[in-house]
Design a protein around this motif. Structure first.
Motif, PDB file in Angstrom:
ATOM      1  N   PHE A  11      58.797  13.278   2.140  1.00 32.13           N
ATOM      2  CA  PHE A  11      58.830  13.544   3.577  1.00 32.13           C
ATOM      3  C   PHE A  11      57.616  14.352   4.036  1.00 32.13           C
ATOM      4  CE2 PHE A  11      63.671  13.266   4.611  1.00 32.13           C
ATOM      5  CZ  PHE A  11      63.625  11.910   4.343  1.00 32.13           C
ATOM      6  N   THR A  12      56.924  14.990   3.124  1.00 29.17           N
ATOM      7  CA  THR A  12      55.806  15.865   3.485  1.00 29.17           C
ATOM      8  C   THR A  12      54.593  15.550   2.622  1.00 29.17           C
ATOM      9  OG1 THR A  12      56.687  17.541   1.974  1.00 29.17           O
ATOM     10  CG2 THR A  12      57.277  17.757   4.300  1.00 29.17           C
ATOM     11  N   PRO A  13      53.943  14.415   2.851  1.00 30.92           N
ATOM     12  CA  PRO A  13      52.734  14.085   2.087  1.00 30.92           C
ATOM     13  C   PRO A  13      51.589  15.000   2.486  1.00 30.92           C
ATOM     14  CG  PRO A  13      53.055  12.508   3.850  1.00 30.92           C
ATOM     15  CD  PRO A  13      54.275  13.382   3.837  1.00 30.92           C
ATOM     16  N   PRO A  14      50.615  15.215   1.597  1.00 27.63           N
ATOM     17  CA  PRO A  14      49.471  16.062   1.926  1.00 27.63           C
ATOM     18  C   PRO A  14      48.710  15.518   3.131  1.00 27.63           C
ATOM     19  CG  PRO A  14      49.552  15.651  -0.420  1.00 27.63           C
ATOM     20  CD  PRO A  14      50.561  14.750   0.210  1.00 27.63           C
ATOM     21  N   GLY A  15      48.128  16.430   3.908  1.00 33.84           N
ATOM     22  CA  GLY A  15      47.359  16.033   5.084  1.00 33.84           C
ATOM     23  C   GLY A  15      47.789  16.809   6.308  1.00 33.84           C
ATOM     24  N   LYS A  16      47.298  16.407   7.472  1.00 30.13           N
ATOM     25  CA  LYS A  16      47.557  17.141   8.709  1.00 30.13           C
ATOM     26  C   LYS A  16      49.038  17.177   9.048  1.00 30.13           C
ATOM     27  CE  LYS A  16      46.107  17.434  13.551  1.00 30.13           C
ATOM     28  NZ  LYS A  16      45.255  16.820  14.610  1.00 30.13           N
ATOM     29  N   VAL A  17      49.705  16.024   8.944  1.00 32.87           N
ATOM     30  CA  VAL A  17      51.136  15.979   9.246  1.00 32.87           C
ATOM     31  C   VAL A  17      51.902  16.879   8.295  1.00 32.87           C
ATOM     32  CG1 VAL A  17      53.166  14.488   9.350  1.00 32.87           C
ATOM     33  CG2 VAL A  17      50.969  13.675  10.200  1.00 32.87           C
ATOM     34  N   HIS A  18      51.495  16.871   7.030  1.00 29.22           N
ATOM     35  CA  HIS A  18      52.124  17.727   6.019  1.00 29.22           C
ATOM     36  C   HIS A  18      52.096  19.183   6.443  1.00 29.22           C
ATOM     37  CE1 HIS A  18      52.595  19.745   2.095  1.00 29.22           C
ATOM     38  NE2 HIS A  18      51.510  20.407   2.426  1.00 29.22           N
ATOM     39  N   ARG A  19      50.958  19.649   6.936  1.00 28.23           N
ATOM     40  CA  ARG A  19      50.831  21.060   7.309  1.00 28.23           C
ATOM     41  C   ARG A  19      51.720  21.405   8.495  1.00 28.23           C
ATOM     42  NH1 ARG A  19      46.661  23.480   4.712  1.00 28.23           N
ATOM     43  NH2 ARG A  19      45.302  22.091   3.552  1.00 28.23           N
ATOM     44  N   ILE A  20      51.876  20.458   9.406  1.00 26.97           N
ATOM     45  CA  ILE A  20      52.742  20.703  10.561  1.00 26.97           C
ATOM     46  C   ILE A  20      54.207  20.776  10.132  1.00 26.97           C
ATOM     47  CG2 ILE A  20      53.581  19.724  12.737  1.00 26.97           C
ATOM     48  CD1 ILE A  20      50.778  18.485  13.094  1.00 26.97           C
ATOM     49  N   MET A  21      54.629  19.808   9.294  1.00 26.24           N
ATOM     50  CA  MET A  21      56.033  19.732   8.890  1.00 26.24           C
ATOM     51  C   MET A  21      56.430  20.873   7.964  1.00 26.24           C
ATOM     52  SD  MET A  21      56.511  15.647   8.220  1.00 26.24           S
ATOM     53  CE  MET A  21      58.258  15.803   7.873  1.00 26.24           C
ATOM     54  N   GLN A  22      55.490  21.363   7.177  1.00 27.86           N
ATOM     55  CA  GLN A  22      55.829  22.358   6.173  1.00 27.86           C
ATOM     56  C   GLN A  22      55.445  23.783   6.581  1.00 27.86           C
ATOM     57  OE1 GLN A  22      58.070  21.465   4.284  1.00 27.86           O
ATOM     58  NE2 GLN A  22      57.245  21.335   2.238  1.00 27.86           N
TER      59      GLN A  22
END
Length: 306
Positions: free
Chosen positions: A165-176
């Motif tokens: 659900f939280t792959p590395p990258g920009k989206v990852h930083r937002i979700m985590q």
């Protein structure tokens, strides 16, 4: 029914019991620490115990077709029903004893649930269970992911971890961009009827965890233990290092070991006094954190320091 306990007179285990209540027949992954959590609580509790478990890794692995590792009686319950199944089991035993259908004796009721079944979906049921006067112990085994369904993030996943659900990258930083839920602390503060809450790690050392199980059962009433369970599959490391990862997680302070007895916090391993190691030593031994940059590690260190 809970009774007055002299906590300093509760006997501690100096050697693990020899009798096995959780043995061959399970299908856990190599290096699974949650299997050790099951084995140790069953050994500490003894044969007069009933276990009820929510859907998750330890349900699927422990109830493969025509096999089970449980020597003690066990029951499967739904993902969010860990607390309610413990209440039903404890209340049923009390009623049977009151009616004379079974003899009056100490029968341990232990409910186990993963971090979704204990910290997310099942949290309300556990809260309700801790507001009763029934004798029951709930153990949350926390491998920081929904490992049974291919490693999704949960409310107990450490900041920055790579999950499906939280792959590395920009989206990852937002979700985590949030911190791991403090389930034990939250339940201890919010439930004055719960006289014993603890955190534990079955690898650091095993007797610390087993003594906490014994203490919870002897104190009586509703009690709760949150265990820290390294997971080779979800955390991406070689299975032989599960024990080492458990030690590092405790020694760096990312998962402190303590007891809350009648509202008072007692550290059973205070890494601040014993020489706390940097969180980097813990994080960099796991593939799920391999993508982190120095800024991320500094943030995690800051949160642990606070």
């Amino acid at each position: 029914m809970a009774t007055e306990i002299q906590y300093d007179k509760i006997k501690t285990i100096r050697q693990a019991p020899l009798e096995e209540m959780y043995t061959s027949g399970h299908r856990t992954c190599q290096g699974c620490e949650s299997a050790l959590v099951m084995r140790d609580f069953a050994k500490a509790a003894g044969p007069r115990t009933v276990a009820t478990g929510s859907t998750g890794c330890m349900y699927v692995a422990n109830t493969s077709y025509m096999t089970t590792p449980w020597i003690i009686p066990w029951m499967h319950t739904q993902l969010g029903a860990g607390g309610s199944s413990a209440v039903g089991m404890a209340a049923g035993l009390r009623a049977l004893m009151r009616k004379g259908k079974i003899k009056q004796e100490k029968i341990n009721v232990i409910s186990f649930c993963g971090d979704i079944g204990g910290g997310d979906m099942g949290l309300s049921g556990i809260s309700g269970a801790l507001q009763t006067d029934l004798d029951l112990l709930i153990i949350l085994y926390d491998n920081e992911s929904a490992a049974n369904t291919d490693i999704q993030a949960t409310g107990l996943t450490t900041y920055g971890a790579h999950t499906t659900f939280t792959p590395p990258g920009k989206v990852h930083r937002i979700m985590q961009k949030r911190w791991k839920k403090n389930v034990a602390g939250m339940l201890a503060v919010g439930h004055p009827t719960c006289r014993y809450v603890a955190t534990a790690c079955a690898t650091f050392p095993a007797l610390d965890y087993m003594n906490k199980v014994r203490k919870a059962l002897e104190i009586g009433g509703p009690t709760f233990i949150h265990t820290f369970d390294p997971c080779p599959k979800g955390w991406d490391y070689h299975p032989r290092y599960s024990h080492e990862l458990g030690e590092l997680g405790v020694k760096c302070g990312i998962f402190p070991l303590y007891e809350v007895i009648e509202g008072e916090v007692v550290y059973t391993y205070d890494c601040r006094k014993k020489g706390r190691i940097p969180v980097r030593e813990y994080l960099m031994k796991q593939g799920r954190f391999a993508h982190l940059v120095d800024e991320d590690i500094a943030y995690i260190q800051k949160m642990v320091d606070e």
